[in-house]
Motif scaffolding. Structure first.
Motif, PDB file in Angstrom:
ATOM      1  N   GLY A  47       0.826  -1.214   0.000  1.00 44.49           N
ATOM      2  CA  GLY A  47       0.000   0.000   0.000  1.00 44.49           C
ATOM      3  C   GLY A  47       0.850   1.248   0.000  1.00 44.49           C
ATOM      4  N   GLU A  48       0.284   2.361  -0.455  1.00 38.49           N
ATOM      5  CA  GLU A  48       1.065   3.593  -0.540  1.00 38.49           C
ATOM      6  C   GLU A  48       1.551   4.053   0.824  1.00 38.49           C
ATOM      7  N   GLU A  49       0.709   3.974   1.833  1.00 42.50           N
ATOM      8  CA  GLU A  49       1.100   4.557   3.119  1.00 42.50           C
ATOM      9  C   GLU A  49       1.949   3.614   3.956  1.00 42.50           C
ATOM     10  N   PRO A  65      -4.872   4.146  -1.126  1.00 41.21           N
ATOM     11  CA  PRO A  65      -6.101   4.394  -0.362  1.00 41.21           C
ATOM     12  C   PRO A  65      -6.750   5.723  -0.701  1.00 41.21           C
ATOM     13  N   LEU A  66      -5.965   6.638  -1.272  1.00 40.76           N
ATOM     14  CA  LEU A  66      -6.515   7.942  -1.680  1.00 40.76           C
ATOM     15  C   LEU A  66      -5.565   8.497  -2.741  1.00 40.76           C
ATOM     16  N   ASP A  67      -5.889   8.222  -3.977  1.00 37.87           N
ATOM     17  CA  ASP A  67      -5.049   8.708  -5.062  1.00 37.87           C
ATOM     18  C   ASP A  67      -5.575  10.079  -5.491  1.00 37.87           C
ATOM     19  N   GLY A  68      -4.689  11.069  -5.400  1.00 39.62           N
ATOM     20  CA  GLY A  68      -5.122  12.444  -5.648  1.00 39.62           C
ATOM     21  C   GLY A  68      -5.211  13.186  -4.318  1.00 39.62           C
ATOM     22  N   THR A  69      -4.304  12.855  -3.409  1.00 32.35           N
ATOM     23  CA  THR A  69      -4.325  13.464  -2.071  1.00 32.35           C
ATOM     24  C   THR A  69      -4.246  14.991  -2.139  1.00 32.35           C
ATOM     25  N   THR A  70      -3.397  15.502  -3.010  1.00 33.77           N
ATOM     26  CA  THR A  70      -3.243  16.965  -3.088  1.00 33.77           C
ATOM     27  C   THR A  70      -4.549  17.611  -3.540  1.00 33.77           C
ATOM     28  N   ASN A  71      -5.225  17.006  -4.507  1.00 32.20           N
ATOM     29  CA  ASN A  71      -6.549  17.508  -4.905  1.00 32.20           C
ATOM     30  C   ASN A  71      -7.492  17.505  -3.715  1.00 32.20           C
ATOM     31  N   GLY A 136       1.348  13.574 -15.542  1.00 26.53           N
ATOM     32  CA  GLY A 136       1.475  13.947 -14.129  1.00 26.53           C
ATOM     33  C   GLY A 136       2.913  14.238 -13.750  1.00 26.53           C
ATOM     34  N   PHE A 137       3.102  14.637 -12.493  1.00 29.32           N
ATOM     35  CA  PHE A 137       4.391  15.157 -12.027  1.00 29.32           C
ATOM     36  C   PHE A 137       4.990  14.357 -10.873  1.00 29.32           C
ATOM     37  N   SER A 138       4.810  13.049 -10.852  1.00 29.92           N
ATOM     38  CA  SER A 138       5.388  12.239  -9.772  1.00 29.92           C
ATOM     39  C   SER A 138       6.882  12.484  -9.608  1.00 29.92           C
ATOM     40  N   CYS A 139       7.558  12.740 -10.716  1.00 32.79           N
ATOM     41  CA  CYS A 139       9.010  12.931 -10.693  1.00 32.79           C
ATOM     42  C   CYS A 139       9.412  14.066  -9.760  1.00 32.79           C
ATOM     43  N   VAL A 140       8.579  15.089  -9.636  1.00 31.99           N
ATOM     44  CA  VAL A 140       8.946  16.247  -8.817  1.00 31.99           C
ATOM     45  C   VAL A 140       9.050  15.815  -7.356  1.00 31.99           C
ATOM     46  N   ARG A 141       8.057  15.038  -6.926  1.00 33.17           N
ATOM     47  CA  ARG A 141       8.097  14.532  -5.549  1.00 33.17           C
ATOM     48  C   ARG A 141       9.279  13.628  -5.315  1.00 33.17           C
ATOM     49  N   ALA A 142       9.629  12.864  -6.343  1.00 34.22           N
ATOM     50  CA  ALA A 142      10.736  11.923  -6.199  1.00 34.22           C
ATOM     51  C   ALA A 142      12.078  12.655  -6.221  1.00 34.22           C
ATOM     52  N   LEU A 165      -4.599  16.121 -14.299  1.00 34.34           N
ATOM     53  CA  LEU A 165      -5.718  16.140 -13.334  1.00 34.34           C
ATOM     54  C   LEU A 165      -5.285  15.927 -11.889  1.00 34.34           C
ATOM     55  N   GLY A 166      -4.140  15.249 -11.671  1.00 35.97           N
ATOM     56  CA  GLY A 166      -3.668  15.054 -10.302  1.00 35.97           C
ATOM     57  C   GLY A 166      -4.115  13.769  -9.637  1.00 35.97           C
ATOM     58  N   SER A 167      -4.749  12.882 -10.378  1.00 36.48           N
ATOM     59  CA  SER A 167      -5.039  11.545  -9.859  1.00 36.48           C
ATOM     60  C   SER A 167      -4.779  10.567 -10.993  1.00 36.48           C
ATOM     61  N   ALA A 168      -3.618   9.919 -10.938  1.00 38.44           N
ATOM     62  CA  ALA A 168      -3.222   9.061 -12.051  1.00 38.44           C
ATOM     63  C   ALA A 168      -4.191   7.896 -12.237  1.00 38.44           C
ATOM     64  N   ALA A 169      -4.603   7.271 -11.135  1.00 34.39           N
ATOM     65  CA  ALA A 169      -5.488   6.096 -11.254  1.00 34.39           C
ATOM     66  C   ALA A 169      -6.798   6.486 -11.933  1.00 34.39           C
ATOM     67  N   TRP A 191       0.965   1.428  -7.037  1.00 39.00           N
ATOM     68  CA  TRP A 191      -0.402   1.594  -6.509  1.00 39.00           C
ATOM     69  C   TRP A 191      -1.199   2.617  -7.328  1.00 39.00           C
ATOM     70  N   ASP A 192      -0.484   3.458  -8.105  1.00 34.41           N
ATOM     71  CA  ASP A 192      -1.184   4.428  -8.963  1.00 34.41           C
ATOM     72  C   ASP A 192      -1.673   3.801 -10.279  1.00 34.41           C
ATOM     73  N   TRP A 193      -0.985   2.751 -10.756  1.00 31.93           N
ATOM     74  CA  TRP A 193      -1.334   2.257 -12.093  1.00 31.93           C
ATOM     75  C   TRP A 193      -1.746   0.792 -12.165  1.00 31.93           C
TER      76      TRP A 193
HETATM   77  C1  LIP Z   1      -0.506  11.017  -6.952  1.00 32.19           C
HETATM   78  C2  LIP Z   1      -1.043  10.830  -8.317  1.00 32.19           C
HETATM   79  C3  LIP Z   1      -0.745  11.988  -9.222  1.00 32.19           C
HETATM   80  C4  LIP Z   1       0.679  11.868  -9.474  1.00 32.19           C
HETATM   81  C5  LIP Z   1       1.328  12.066  -8.142  1.00 32.19           C
HETATM   82  C6  LIP Z   1       0.937  11.008  -7.165  1.00 32.19           C
HETATM   83  P1  LIP Z   1      -1.286  10.338  -4.458  1.00 32.19           P
HETATM   84  O1  LIP Z   1      -0.879  10.015  -6.011  1.00 32.19           O
HETATM   85  O2  LIP Z   1      -1.897   9.993  -8.690  1.00 32.19           O
HETATM   86  O3  LIP Z   1      -1.433  11.972 -10.429  1.00 32.19           O
HETATM   87  O4  LIP Z   1       1.098  12.784 -10.429  1.00 32.19           O
HETATM   88  O5  LIP Z   1       2.661  12.274  -8.149  1.00 32.19           O
HETATM   89  O6  LIP Z   1       1.471   9.766  -7.399  1.00 32.19           O
HETATM   90  O7  LIP Z   1      -0.028  10.669  -3.750  1.00 32.19           O
HETATM   91  O8  LIP Z   1      -2.230  11.463  -4.481  1.00 32.19           O
HETATM   92  O9  LIP Z   1      -1.872   9.082  -3.999  1.00 32.19           O
END
Ligand code: LIP
Length: 243
Positions: A47-49, A65-71, A136-142, A165-169, A191-193
């Protein structure tokens, strides 16, 4: 439409400078993990967390458990719960639920892809110039700085439009049901894909790495499309990743 009193008012913690987690992420993951363990104690959990075992060995549930947390934190309703059943790195079944819109996507190998009781299929868009693409921008967090923006600028002038959109799934499910025609992201986590992969494949599309091969879950380079656009999208990456 469901009203979420938590939306935009979540209790937020930082996992990194811009990587957020809320109580909702944590409680959702505990609930999913416990419920799945009670029903299928012999199957592992990733799981992500809470992290978990490696992605490509044995039988696993892989959950965001919540994809798109920032949204969610900012009060945007584009977020979802994503759970896949994966055997040796191959998704066998997946479910994605977007609570705000009460939309439910699922697929299982050989059983098709479904959205709220209706069979879904990828779009028939055959040319990049007619395509709406998501990234999406996962790379920035990484903490990585790969070619996300140069690739985005390549696509923005070749496609009809691009979105983030900010929610990859969820966005990947929108590829499965034809709202989007394609998707790419660098350094996206399983967990996103994973759930969306089987949903896209059962809907007639493709989810691969940027060269058309299986996604390496450690580097997480994901390219998804309706299949018809895959070669055209791969060609854009090939131009930037010649070496
Ligand atoms: C997020 C995504 C978003 C992606 C983020 C991250 P989280 O998942 O789905 O689209 O660009 O970097 O992975 O953290 O909200 O579950």
């Amino acid at each position: 439409m469901t009203h979420f009193s938590l939306l935009g008012q979540a209790e937020v913690f930082h996992k990194g400078r811009i990587d957020l987690v809320t109580v909702a992420d944590q409680e959702s993951e505990s609930y999913i993990k416990e419920a799945l363990h009670a029903a299928y104690p012999e199957i592992g959990f990733h799981g992500e967390e809470g992290g978990g075992s490696v992605y490509d060995q044995g039988r696993l549930f892989v959950a965001d458990p919540l994809d798109g947390t920032t949204n969610f934190v900012h009060g945007l309703p584009l977020f979802c719960v994503s759970i896949a059943y994966v055997v040796d790195g191959q998704p066998q079944a997946g479910v994605v639920y977007a609570p705000y819109f009460d939309e439910f996507f699922w697929a299982a190998k050989g059983e098709g892809a479904w959205h709220d009781g209706r069979r879904i299929h990828v779009s028939t868009t055959a040319n990049l110039v007619d395509a709406e693409l998501e990234f999406g921008f996962s790379c920035v967090r990484a903490g990585l700085k790969p070619d996300t923006m140069p690739i985005a600028s390549d696509f923005v002038y070749r496609a009809q439009c691009i979105r983030a959109l900010g929610s990859a799934a969820l966005a990947l499910c929108y590829v499965a049901d034809g709202r989007f025609d394609g998707f790419w992201e660098y350094y996206i986590r399983p967990w996103d894909w994973a759930a969306a992969q089987i949903i896209i494949e059962e809907a007639g599309g493709k989810l691969t790495d940027f060269r058309g091969g299986p996604v390496d879950w450690r580097t997480g380079r994901v390219l998804a499309s309706n299949g018809l656009l895959h070669e055209q999208m791969m060609a854009v990456f090939a131009e930037r990743h010649q070496n």
